[in-house]
Motif scaffolding. Structure first.
Motif, PDB file in Angstrom:
ATOM      1  N   PHE A 109      35.325  36.773  37.265  1.00 42.54           N
ATOM      2  CA  PHE A 109      35.666  36.019  38.472  1.00 42.54           C
ATOM      3  C   PHE A 109      37.166  36.046  38.761  1.00 42.54           C
ATOM      4  N   PHE A 110      37.980  36.207  37.711  1.00 45.69           N
ATOM      5  CA  PHE A 110      39.433  36.194  37.889  1.00 45.69           C
ATOM      6  C   PHE A 110      40.025  37.607  37.877  1.00 45.69           C
ATOM      7  N   LYS A 111      39.165  38.609  38.076  1.00 48.83           N
ATOM      8  CA  LYS A 111      39.604  39.999  37.965  1.00 48.83           C
ATOM      9  C   LYS A 111      40.757  40.324  38.906  1.00 48.83           C
ATOM     10  N   GLU A 112      40.737  39.758  40.108  1.00 50.46           N
ATOM     11  CA  GLU A 112      41.780  40.096  41.087  1.00 50.46           C
ATOM     12  C   GLU A 112      43.166  39.606  40.661  1.00 50.46           C
ATOM     13  N   TYR A 113      43.205  38.671  39.720  1.00 57.25           N
ATOM     14  CA  TYR A 113      44.488  38.147  39.249  1.00 57.25           C
ATOM     15  C   TYR A 113      44.902  38.752  37.907  1.00 57.25           C
ATOM     16  N   SER A 114      44.104  39.681  37.402  1.00 59.33           N
ATOM     17  CA  SER A 114      44.313  40.209  36.055  1.00 59.33           C
ATOM     18  C   SER A 114      45.610  41.003  35.960  1.00 59.33           C
ATOM     19  N   THR A 115      46.207  40.930  34.788  1.00 61.31           N
ATOM     20  CA  THR A 115      47.427  41.668  34.487  1.00 61.31           C
ATOM     21  C   THR A 115      47.421  41.953  32.991  1.00 61.31           C
ATOM     22  N   PRO A 116      48.031  43.049  32.546  1.00 63.70           N
ATOM     23  CA  PRO A 116      48.038  43.327  31.113  1.00 63.70           C
ATOM     24  C   PRO A 116      48.779  42.237  30.334  1.00 63.70           C
ATOM     25  N   LEU A 117      48.119  41.703  29.319  1.00 68.61           N
ATOM     26  CA  LEU A 117      48.707  40.684  28.452  1.00 68.61           C
ATOM     27  C   LEU A 117      48.386  41.078  27.005  1.00 68.61           C
ATOM     28  N   PRO A 118      49.128  42.023  26.454  1.00 71.31           N
ATOM     29  CA  PRO A 118      48.760  42.581  25.141  1.00 71.31           C
ATOM     30  C   PRO A 118      48.720  41.567  24.009  1.00 71.31           C
ATOM     31  N   ALA A 119      49.652  40.624  23.990  1.00 70.78           N
ATOM     32  CA  ALA A 119      49.642  39.624  22.912  1.00 70.78           C
ATOM     33  C   ALA A 119      48.410  38.741  23.006  1.00 70.78           C
ATOM     34  N   THR A 120      48.116  38.282  24.220  1.00 71.80           N
ATOM     35  CA  THR A 120      46.950  37.425  24.428  1.00 71.80           C
ATOM     36  C   THR A 120      45.659  38.170  24.092  1.00 71.80           C
TER      37      THR A 120
END
Length: 370
Positions: free
Chosen positions: A326-337
């Motif tokens: 549902f939040f795909k449009e706001y996704s960004t790479p967060l490698p640590a998370t």
């Protein structure tokens, strides 16, 4: 019987308080809620406490009262319960996901700073496991950019930052009193703040934008006349839920001390096990909500199965939100998370844990890594 990850501690004291409400015949928003709010103000050292029906609605109504709306950006860690994000998107605002710190799973303040833009209206730090985020840096950042700091303190009722209780300072603090929190109302939450104008707006919005009715509700009476003065919601707490909270508040310190003791014992048992990472804990300032470990070397699922065979429940808190469909449009790479999200595991932690249950968890986790 399986040892659960969490469980409320409730009994005759809560039933007695609820019985008093039943005797009045007034079950909704009324004098018991206002009494609960006053008790919370005293405990927290807060100017205003507005009780609502969940931690999620506390976040939503706080953002709404602060004027967060369509197109505004709210910086929030991806590693949180989806409620934090839903409170943002329900207003048409944009969640800007940020990293957390591997040491304590709290919001990474340096990453927050990198993500501030001219559209940033609020920052939502999540006090993970009950441990306070770096409020000095966050509030300084907020003042510098005219950005509201809306604390998701669902985990953190009773916790402090440098000796000051969360809710006694800052912009807005939102608590949850759901069934498994350190203090439960059955269901409930609270918005805590010092601004008189915003507090009055929250007070009106929580009962459908209706004004001029509070005096009658103090007396558990219903006035026939009312005015709708703003967009509002049916978010108020009931007297029944407030009654449970009043009984819980009397026992709260004992809840905290027991859970601190369990956390200390877990930390001592697990900190030297190769293959585990224990979080950094500041137990002097923390009312622990949940106990989370990082399981290294892709062995988390194996450990979950091993503990299940020994009737020990586990959990995952949480699946990173930037990976949710549902939040795909706001996704960004967060490698640590993303790395942390594959490692975290929640172990049982609740007030009524028996000595044998505590020993069983410690023994079983230790045996897995032998």
């Amino acid at each position: 019987m399986t040892i659960p990850v969490s469980r409320p501690s409730i009994g005759q004291e809560e039933l007695k308080e609820v019985g008093k409400v039943f005797a009045t015949g007034w079950l909704g928003l009324g004098s018991t809620v206002f009494e609960f709010e006053k008790e919370l103000e005293g405990y927290l050292g807060a100017r205003h406490v507005l009780a609502v029906n969940s931690g999620t609605t506390a976040l939503h109504i706080a953002l709404d009262a602060l004027g967060v709306g369509r197109g505004d950006e709210v910086i929030v860690p991806s590693l949180t319960f989806c409620a934090s994000v839903q409170a943002i998107t329900s207003l048409g605002a944009v969640p800007v996901f940020c990293e957390v710190s591997p040491e304590d799973l709290n919001i990474n303040v340096a990453d927050v700073e990198r993500r501030i833009t001219r559209r940033t209206k609020a920052i939502m730090p999540v006090h993970y496991c009950g441990q306070a985020c770096d409020m000095d840096r966050l509030l300084e950042m907020g003042r510098a950019g005219n950005i509201s700091i809306v604390e998701d303190a669902a985990h953190a009722f009773g916790s402090s930052w440098k000796g000051r209780r969360l809710g006694s300072f800052g912009d807005v603090t939102c608590f949850s009193f759901d069934p498994i929190k350190n203090l439960t109302c059955g269901e409930g939450g609270a918005v805590v703040l010092s601004d008189d104008g915003v507090a009055e707006l929250v007070r009106t919005k929580r009962i459908l934008g209706i004004d001029k009715d509070t005096w009658h509700r103090y007396r558990n009476e219903r006035a026939w006349f009312y005015e709708v003065t703003t967009q509002g919601y049916r978010y108020h707490m009931s007297n029944i839920n407030a009654a449970i909270g009043l009984a819980q508040l009397k026992k709260f310190e004992s809840f905290v001390e027991k859970k601190k003791d369990v956390v200390r014992r877990y930390n001592e048992a697990f900190r030297h096990i190769e293959g585990l990472r224990v979080l950094n804990w500041n137990l002097d300032d923390t009312a622990p909500f949940t106990y989370i470990l990082r399981v290294l070397n892709d062995r988390r699922e194996e450990l979950i199965a091993f503990l299940a065979q020994r009737d020990i429940g586990t959990g995952i808190h949480y699946i990173p939100n930037h990976l949710q469909p549902f939040f795909k449009e706001y996704s960004t790479p967060l490698p640590a998370t993303e790395e942390i999200g594959e490692q975290i595991l929640t172990l049982p932690l609740f007030y009524d844990m028996t000595e044998e249950q505590i020993r069983s968890v410690i023994r079983s986790v230790s045996e897995f890594f032998l």
